[in-house]
Design an enzyme around this catalytic site. Structure first.
Site, PDB file in Angstrom:
ATOM      1  N   GLU A 191       0.798  -1.238   0.000  1.00 21.62           N
ATOM      2  CA  GLU A 191       0.000   0.000   0.000  1.00 21.62           C
ATOM      3  C   GLU A 191       0.826   1.283   0.000  1.00 21.62           C
ATOM      4  O   GLU A 191       0.664   2.130   0.875  1.00 21.62           O
ATOM      5  CB  GLU A 191      -0.966  -0.017   1.188  1.00 21.62           C
ATOM      6  CG  GLU A 191      -1.896  -1.212   1.147  1.00 21.62           C
ATOM      7  CD  GLU A 191      -2.803  -1.331   2.366  1.00 21.62           C
ATOM      8  OE1 GLU A 191      -2.707  -0.505   3.280  1.00 21.62           O
ATOM      9  OE2 GLU A 191      -3.614  -2.264   2.389  1.00 21.62           O
ATOM     10  N   ASN A 226       1.977  -5.146  -3.150  1.00 16.01           N
ATOM     11  CA  ASN A 226       0.607  -5.524  -2.799  1.00 16.01           C
ATOM     12  C   ASN A 226      -0.221  -4.283  -2.459  1.00 16.01           C
ATOM     13  O   ASN A 226       0.231  -3.425  -1.692  1.00 16.01           O
ATOM     14  CB  ASN A 226       0.672  -6.465  -1.568  1.00 16.01           C
ATOM     15  CG  ASN A 226      -0.628  -7.143  -1.243  1.00 16.01           C
ATOM     16  OD1 ASN A 226      -1.252  -7.754  -2.121  1.00 16.01           O
ATOM     17  ND2 ASN A 226      -1.042  -7.079   0.009  1.00 16.01           N
ATOM     18  N   HIS A 286     -10.388  -6.236  -1.736  1.00 16.98           N
ATOM     19  CA  HIS A 286     -11.390  -6.059  -0.671  1.00 16.98           C
ATOM     20  C   HIS A 286     -12.562  -5.315  -1.306  1.00 16.98           C
ATOM     21  O   HIS A 286     -12.521  -4.089  -1.470  1.00 16.98           O
ATOM     22  CB  HIS A 286     -10.809  -5.254   0.497  1.00 16.98           C
ATOM     23  CG  HIS A 286      -9.733  -5.982   1.250  1.00 16.98           C
ATOM     24  ND1 HIS A 286      -9.977  -7.149   1.945  1.00 16.98           N
ATOM     25  CD2 HIS A 286      -8.413  -5.721   1.405  1.00 16.98           C
ATOM     26  CE1 HIS A 286      -8.848  -7.567   2.511  1.00 16.98           C
ATOM     27  NE2 HIS A 286      -7.887  -6.727   2.192  1.00 16.98           N
ATOM     28  N   GLU A 302      -6.140 -10.901  -1.143  1.00 12.88           N
ATOM     29  CA  GLU A 302      -6.919 -10.688   0.091  1.00 12.88           C
ATOM     30  C   GLU A 302      -8.415 -10.599  -0.205  1.00 12.88           C
ATOM     31  O   GLU A 302      -9.128  -9.757   0.367  1.00 12.88           O
ATOM     32  CB  GLU A 302      -6.445  -9.391   0.787  1.00 12.88           C
ATOM     33  CG  GLU A 302      -4.955  -9.348   1.086  1.00 12.88           C
ATOM     34  CD  GLU A 302      -4.527  -8.158   1.935  1.00 12.88           C
ATOM     35  OE1 GLU A 302      -5.392  -7.523   2.548  1.00 12.88           O
ATOM     36  OE2 GLU A 302      -3.316  -7.877   1.973  1.00 12.88           O
ATOM     37  N   ASP A 340     -12.195 -10.498  -0.308  1.00 13.08           N
ATOM     38  CA  ASP A 340     -13.449 -10.642   0.440  1.00 13.08           C
ATOM     39  C   ASP A 340     -14.434  -9.638  -0.143  1.00 13.08           C
ATOM     40  O   ASP A 340     -14.035  -8.645  -0.751  1.00 13.08           O
ATOM     41  CB  ASP A 340     -13.290 -10.501   1.971  1.00 13.08           C
ATOM     42  CG  ASP A 340     -12.620  -9.224   2.439  1.00 13.08           C
ATOM     43  OD1 ASP A 340     -12.547  -8.247   1.665  1.00 13.08           O
ATOM     44  OD2 ASP A 340     -12.156  -9.186   3.593  1.00 13.08           O
TER      45      ASP A 340
HETATM   46  O1  LIG Z   1      -6.690  -3.817  16.818  1.00 11.34           O
HETATM   47  C1  LIG Z   1      -5.912  -4.390  15.798  1.00 11.34           C
HETATM   48  C2  LIG Z   1      -6.750  -4.647  14.593  1.00 11.34           C
HETATM   49  O2  LIG Z   1      -7.229  -3.437  14.035  1.00 11.34           O
HETATM   50  C3  LIG Z   1      -5.922  -5.365  13.552  1.00 11.34           C
HETATM   51  O3  LIG Z   1      -6.742  -5.638  12.447  1.00 11.34           O
HETATM   52  C4  LIG Z   1      -6.072  -6.122  11.323  1.00 11.34           C
HETATM   53  C5  LIG Z   1      -5.834  -4.994  10.328  1.00 11.34           C
HETATM   54  O4  LIG Z   1      -5.246  -5.513   9.147  1.00 11.34           O
HETATM   55  C6  LIG Z   1      -6.023  -6.527   8.506  1.00 11.34           C
HETATM   56  O5  LIG Z   1      -5.314  -6.957   7.377  1.00 11.34           O
HETATM   57  C7  LIG Z   1      -5.155  -5.971   6.362  1.00 11.34           C
HETATM   58  C8  LIG Z   1      -6.445  -5.829   5.582  1.00 11.34           C
HETATM   59  O6  LIG Z   1      -6.264  -5.253   4.316  1.00 11.34           O
HETATM   60  C9  LIG Z   1      -5.054  -4.763   3.840  1.00 11.34           C
HETATM   61  O7  LIG Z   1      -5.153  -3.409   4.066  1.00 11.34           O
HETATM   62  C10 LIG Z   1      -3.772  -5.253   4.475  1.00 11.34           C
HETATM   63  O8  LIG Z   1      -2.822  -5.666   3.499  1.00 11.34           O
HETATM   64  C11 LIG Z   1      -4.013  -6.370   5.470  1.00 11.34           C
HETATM   65  O9  LIG Z   1      -2.855  -6.600   6.233  1.00 11.34           O
HETATM   66  C12 LIG Z   1      -6.237  -7.706   9.417  1.00 11.34           C
HETATM   67  O10 LIG Z   1      -7.045  -8.659   8.791  1.00 11.34           O
HETATM   68  C13 LIG Z   1      -6.906  -7.224  10.701  1.00 11.34           C
HETATM   69  O11 LIG Z   1      -7.000  -8.297  11.612  1.00 11.34           O
HETATM   70  O12 LIG Z   1      -5.414  -6.577  14.082  1.00 11.34           O
HETATM   71  C14 LIG Z   1      -4.550  -6.385  15.209  1.00 11.34           C
HETATM   72  C15 LIG Z   1      -5.315  -5.698  16.291  1.00 11.34           C
HETATM   73  O13 LIG Z   1      -4.447  -5.426  17.379  1.00 11.34           O
END
Ligand SMILES: O[C@@H]1[C@@H](O)[C@H](O[C@@H]2CO[C@@H](O[C@@H]3CO[C@@H](O)[C@H](O)[C@H]3O)[C@H](O)[C@H]2O)OC[C@H]1O
Length: 413
Positions: free
Chosen positions: A153, A194, A230, A260, A262
């Site tokens: 990003e 990515n 996403h 990723e 979803d």
């Molecule tokens: O409180 C935090 C919590 O906010 C954190 O959430 C994670 C945030 O990153 C997510 O992955 C990203 C989603 O989309 C793209 O932007 C990135 O490449 C990814 O890394 C992840 O799924 C969430 O769990 O988790 C830790 C907590 O302490």
């Protein structure tokens, strides 16, 4: 003109049973020549045995990605103090299941400890901090990762560089330096850029192509572009646009992956939304199937029970192919059908169009070594302003100053 074999005609007519097709998502992906179908996971949910059993089902998942435990805040919470326990748990699970591991991620603006973001490090120090982090992680996981998301990003929505601690201190050179560092530690692992919103045509996708070109112009290795995907139900890009955009990256010789995926909706979920979601999943998976160098699809966890969506986008959810009771939603069969359709279309090896918009790759920050542009006030080159190897002016033109000056890259701005 599409030529169908006799067996595929019989199959299509429902006369032959579909014995050759994959019964699970990964089986289907591999059977059409893709490298994997996979899922993200995270350490807290690994204490749920029902969850782990399905995650470990290699008919569906041939690859897993740690959602958080390889990020900077988890792996280097204090300077030069490395902790790998969470990431190692996921890596060991992948190894014991015989699944590939996508490693995520090395350099990102988010989930950084405050010692990095508030350290006020100068250019040279931040470069050495970044290189030290990359070197330690890539060395620790050497031989265990199919790919590393080296930079995550780096772009704004308009395709310009995001104002992160990396960009603001080091300049665009942080990208090639990061890739070159990772490659020097593990020459065999695939190295990816990515990002999100680079799955469809526009300024941000052009920015991602520019990043591939920048890294390549430096002579550093970049193997792939990861399209996060996403998405929102009913608002996903068309399959044609996704294919064209993937072709824009593969024209540079790199592979692509959906990293990723979803597709969230505003809750509550309805049958109509679930049906649209199935169509949307099918389009993105088909775009990958029909792109020769798209190696695989990773969903950002497989069950709504552990999806990151409700915490991040309040009021939204139901984004995964399985619901929170582990029941398959219509999206599951839509994905399976999209993968199996690849067996009749020559899946995973369909000719990719190369009519790309390479003109859009033209960049004002590309560093080809051709020296400064002088009068425009922008001088850029690999090398240090006025230092050895620098063939430009020893001082910047009036009104500009030498910025980002380091042994790798300098600009007069
Ligand atoms: O409180 C935090 C919590 O906010 C954190 O959430 C994670 C945030 O990153 C997510 O992955 C990203 C989603 O989309 C793209 O932007 C990135 O490449 C990814 O890394 C992840 O799924 C969430 O769990 O988790 C830790 C907590 O302490």
């Amino acid at each position: 003109m599409v030529h169908l074999s006799a067996s595929s005609l019989l199959l299509a007519a429902g006369i032959l049973p579909n014995l050759a097709l994959g019964a699970g998502l990964n089986d289907a992906a591999v059977s059409i020549g893709q490298v994997y179908f996979g899922s993200a996971t995270d350490n807290p949910e690994l204490s749920d045995s029902t969850y782990v059993k399905q995650l470990s089902n290699t008919a569906d998942f041939g690859q897993i990605t740690p959602g958080n435990s390889q990020k900077w805040d988890a792996t280097e919470p204090s300077r030069n103090v490395f902790t790998y326990s969470g990431g190692d748990t996921v890596a060991k699970l992948a190894q014991s299941n015989g699944q590939k591991l996508r490693c995520h991620n090395l350099v990102w603006h988010s989930q950084l400890p405050s010692w990095v973001t508030s350290g006020n490090f100068n250019n040279a120090t931040l470069i050495s901090i970044m290189k030290n982090h990359i070197t330690n992680l890539v060395q620790h996981y050497k031989g265990q990762c199919y790919a590393w998301d080296v930079v995550n990003e780096a772009l704004n929505e308009d395709g310009t560089y995001r104002q992160s601690v990396w960009y603001n201190t080091i300049g665009p050179a942080y990208l090639p330096i990061a890739f070159a560092t990772a490659a020097s530690v593990d020459p065999d692992v695939k190295l990816y850029y990515n990002d999100y919103n680079i799955e469809y045509s526009g300024a941000k996708a052009a920015g991602a192509r520019r990043i591939v070109e920048l890294v390549q112009s430096y002579g550093a290795k970049i193997d792939g572009v990861g399209l996060q995907a996403h998405f929102i139900v009913g608002s996903t890009p068309s399959k044609a646009d996704q294919k064209t955009t993937m072709a824009g990256y593969t024209a540079y010789g790199v592979e692509v992956a959906i990293t990723e995926l979803d597709i969230r909706m505003t809750l509550p979920s309805t049958n109509a939304l679930l049906t649209q979601q199935a169509t949307d999943y099918s389009n993105t998976v088909s775009a990958c199937v029909e792109t020769k160098k798209c190696v695989g699809v990773t969903i950002w966890d497989w069950t709504d029970k552990y999806s990151w969506v409700p915490n991040t986008f309040p009021g939204q959810g139901a984004a995964c192919p399985w619901d929170s009771n582990y029941q398959k939603k219509p999206a599951y069969n839509a994905i399976l059908s999209a993968l199996n359709a690849g067996s009749s279309s020559g899946g995973g090896s369909t000719t990719t169009t190369t009519t790309t918009t390479t003109a859009a790759v033209t960049t004002t920050t590309s560093a080809s070594g051709s020296g400064p542009t002088g009068g425009s006030g922008v001088a850029q080159q690999w090398g240090q302003c006025g230092g050895s190897g620098w063939t430009g002016p020893t001082t910047c033109v009036s009104g500009t100053t030498c910025k980002y000056s380091n042994p790798w890259y300098s600009q007069c701005l």
